[in-house]
Design a protein around this motif. Sequence first.
Motif, PDB file in Angstrom:
ATOM      1  N   GLY A 111       0.657  -1.091   0.238  1.00  0.00           N
ATOM      2  CA  GLY A 111       0.238   0.141  -0.005  1.00  0.00           C
ATOM      3  C   GLY A 111       0.905   1.242  -0.075  1.00  0.00           C
ATOM      4  N   ILE A 112       1.963   0.950  -0.829  1.00  0.00           N
ATOM      5  CA  ILE A 112       2.822   2.374  -0.758  1.00  0.00           C
ATOM      6  C   ILE A 112       2.658   3.001  -2.262  1.00  0.00           C
ATOM      7  CG2 ILE A 112       5.204   2.979  -0.897  1.00  0.00           C
ATOM      8  CD1 ILE A 112       4.529   2.211   2.007  1.00  0.00           C
ATOM      9  N   SER A 113       2.916   4.365  -2.296  1.00  0.00           N
ATOM     10  CA  SER A 113       3.251   5.006  -3.612  1.00  0.00           C
ATOM     11  C   SER A 113       4.185   5.931  -3.445  1.00  0.00           C
ATOM     12  CB  SER A 113       1.966   5.655  -4.115  1.00  0.00           C
ATOM     13  OG  SER A 113       1.383   6.681  -3.120  1.00  0.00           O
ATOM     14  N   LEU A 114       5.043   6.189  -4.527  1.00  0.00           N
ATOM     15  CA  LEU A 114       6.179   6.981  -4.615  1.00  0.00           C
ATOM     16  C   LEU A 114       5.915   7.647  -5.703  1.00  0.00           C
ATOM     17  CD1 LEU A 114       8.864   8.020  -3.563  1.00  0.00           C
ATOM     18  CD2 LEU A 114      10.037   5.953  -4.620  1.00  0.00           C
ATOM     19  N   ALA A 115       5.810   9.111  -5.428  1.00  0.00           N
ATOM     20  CA  ALA A 115       5.944  10.102  -6.612  1.00  0.00           C
ATOM     21  C   ALA A 115       7.181  10.731  -6.653  1.00  0.00           C
ATOM     22  CB  ALA A 115       4.774  11.227  -6.477  1.00  0.00           C
ATOM     23  N   SER A 116       7.882  10.655  -7.899  1.00  0.00           N
ATOM     24  CA  SER A 116       9.147  11.409  -8.117  1.00  0.00           C
ATOM     25  C   SER A 116       8.756  12.790  -8.789  1.00  0.00           C
ATOM     26  CB  SER A 116       9.917  10.525  -9.106  1.00  0.00           C
ATOM     27  OG  SER A 116      11.078  11.139  -9.387  1.00  0.00           O
ATOM     28  N   LEU A 117       9.157  13.833  -8.158  1.00  0.00           N
ATOM     29  CA  LEU A 117       8.704  15.341  -8.669  1.00  0.00           C
ATOM     30  C   LEU A 117       9.917  15.963  -9.140  1.00  0.00           C
ATOM     31  CD1 LEU A 117       6.287  16.082  -5.740  1.00  0.00           C
ATOM     32  CD2 LEU A 117       5.840  14.936  -7.732  1.00  0.00           C
ATOM     33  N   ASP A 118       9.605  16.939 -10.016  1.00  0.00           N
ATOM     34  CA  ASP A 118      10.516  17.857 -10.774  1.00  0.00           C
ATOM     35  C   ASP A 118      10.508  19.119  -9.994  1.00  0.00           C
ATOM     36  OD1 ASP A 118      12.006  19.703 -12.004  1.00  0.00           O
ATOM     37  OD2 ASP A 118      11.077  19.133 -13.949  1.00  0.00           O
ATOM     38  N   SER A 119      11.675  19.289  -9.382  1.00  0.00           N
ATOM     39  CA  SER A 119      11.788  20.723  -8.163  1.00  0.00           C
ATOM     40  C   SER A 119      12.132  21.763  -8.991  1.00  0.00           C
ATOM     41  CB  SER A 119      12.732  20.528  -7.209  1.00  0.00           C
ATOM     42  OG  SER A 119      13.986  19.729  -7.723  1.00  0.00           O
ATOM     43  N   CYS A 120      11.343  22.156 -10.147  1.00  0.00           N
ATOM     44  CA  CYS A 120      11.607  23.373 -10.921  1.00  0.00           C
ATOM     45  C   CYS A 120      12.830  23.312 -11.919  1.00  0.00           C
ATOM     46  CB  CYS A 120      11.952  24.404 -10.035  1.00  0.00           C
ATOM     47  SG  CYS A 120      10.358  24.848  -9.073  1.00  0.00           S
TER      48      CYS A 120
ATOM     49  N   SER B 130      10.021  21.504 -14.856  1.00  0.00           N
ATOM     50  CA  SER B 130       8.537  21.771 -14.546  1.00  0.00           C
ATOM     51  C   SER B 130       8.405  22.365 -13.167  1.00  0.00           C
ATOM     52  CB  SER B 130       7.529  20.573 -14.621  1.00  0.00           C
ATOM     53  OG  SER B 130       7.587  19.978 -15.768  1.00  0.00           O
ATOM     54  N   THR B 131       7.686  23.576 -12.757  1.00  0.00           N
ATOM     55  CA  THR B 131       7.705  23.987 -11.561  1.00  0.00           C
ATOM     56  C   THR B 131       6.770  23.337 -10.592  1.00  0.00           C
ATOM     57  OG1 THR B 131       5.864  25.521 -12.127  1.00  0.00           O
ATOM     58  CG2 THR B 131       7.889  26.521 -12.870  1.00  0.00           C
ATOM     59  N   TRP B 132       6.702  23.713  -9.448  1.00  0.00           N
ATOM     60  CA  TRP B 132       5.684  23.030  -8.540  1.00  0.00           C
ATOM     61  C   TRP B 132       4.424  23.094  -8.966  1.00  0.00           C
ATOM     62  CZ3 TRP B 132       8.891  19.726  -5.883  1.00  0.00           C
ATOM     63  CH2 TRP B 132       9.810  20.211  -5.098  1.00  0.00           C
TER      64      TRP B 132
END
Length: 567
Positions: A392-401, A404-406
């Motif tokens: 039951g885990i999800s992991l989001a990999s985000l772009d810190s600007c 892509s900006t927040w």
Amino acid sequence: MIVIGIVGFFSSFSGWGYLSYKVTILLSVFVLAGFTIFQLVNFYKEDIKKKVKERKYYLYSKSRVDPRISLMGRIKIQILNYFNDVISTIQFKPRLSFLLVGSSVLLGMFIPFALDNLCICSQPITVSTRLTRAFQESYCKDKEICFVYLTLPEDPSNSMILQVHTRNEPIETTVRLSKLDLPSSHPVEWKTNSFISVSEIIKEEPRFVSYIEFNSLSESTNYKFNFTITTKDGPIKSVNYGFKTFSSGVGDGGLKFIVGGDLNLNSDATDLARIGKDFNPDFVVIGGDIAYENGIGSCYRRWDEKINFLTQYFSYDQQYNSNNNNTNSNNNSFIKFLTPLLMSIGNHESGAFFQTHDQVPFYFKYFLFNIGDSKKPVKERLSYHIHKLPFGISLASLDSCVVSTWDQQTQWLDNQWSNEKYNNTSKLVVYHHPIYTSRRNINDKIPTMGQKSIVPLFDHYKVPFAFENHEHLFKRTKPLFNNKAININNNSSLNSKLGTVYVGDGSWGTSKYNRKPQEASENTLPWYLAKRSEINHLWFVTISNQEIIVEAFSPDNNKIDRVEYYR
Ligand SMILES: [Fe+2]
């Protein structure tokens, strides 16, 4: 020397892609030879004057030009006079003139040649050119498979993505896949022709990245595969590789992964990789600043070094009995098991923050994290993605600007976390630039933008851990909610009612020191930090139904931190 320096500076422009190689050679020869002639004329001016009476040589540029002639006419005469002076000088000192001008032409050709495809990159600072690299062995040789690595797709219980580097241009790839634990099963065979050329960026050697998407897989299953890439130069066959799909539910044991960022290949980095390998992770997360090629195409070997390092440490040779398995066509008695990689984009993948997609030469071509991306134009491959994991885990990999900006990801992340697929998961995030910084000011632009737009989502969806990077330090924040610290008595034991703990900050070999972490009680830390130190480390995450344990280890295998989160 100054002129040579200027020529060298402009010659380096060809390496950075601003000028063509031929143009830099022409400019360089023109400037150096011109300057040599100019100096010769000046140097021998007086000597030539003395010879005027002998009517042997003559200086034209000092002749009076009729002022009644138009300006353009006078300029034309002066230019002609100067050329005549050059001829006089050459006649006066023929051997010396030819020697010096000839030398400057050769030097003018050599400088652009020596500086062609200049690469200057950091962590550590290294300088190389096409010429110096010609003396080093290439990582990617003719008719060989240069690199093979898996990346984590959105749902690793039923899919995986493989990237293969070759020097030869693929025509098509034939893949054979079978279940390792079912020796009687026949391999599934299919052909694919998804690949991309990176040759225009690398320039000095051809490079192609082939993509193989494994779909419709069974969960928690060991797979074996090999492939043959058909090229114009003949077929290239792989050895046998393997991977294990993830569970879609709770699986066996627990889920384990490591997180590090800002990778500098030194003894600390290799010690950490060794400890990471012994942990036997299900996948490896690198939170940006992986190669430090800074968006410079000629620094492609930085990627080769890092991919070589990651595939060396995070693949496992496993013996198997080939007689019990009729899927093997190469008769190898081992399988190279691959550990999937998961990345977040860092500023050194492009050279800076707030860049365009086009300013990232390698990252989007080398790493895919969504099934279907191999068919998409590179420009449409997103710099942020989400992954559904067991327990039951999800992991989001985000772009810190970086590209892509927040703001540009907030709606997407809200849609993901609120939909049926993810709304019941414990939500983890990883990204490059910290929002709760360990070194810089939290009121800087990127942290402030993050606190305003994406942190409210972390609060709303009760994100237990955010993995941050970029600052080359070790840090752990206090649990934070609504931009305020929640003080708890035992700061290594948390529960789901509390806020987000931000851990980081990316020092897989990039920290200069290995110092003991400072505690918040020492009163030397910003209000939001629980611990901080300059120390190389990796984060080790172990997940079960009951808890998420996040631990940091230093290169000497000492546990420097541990946080338990009860679900
Ligand atoms: Fe960075």
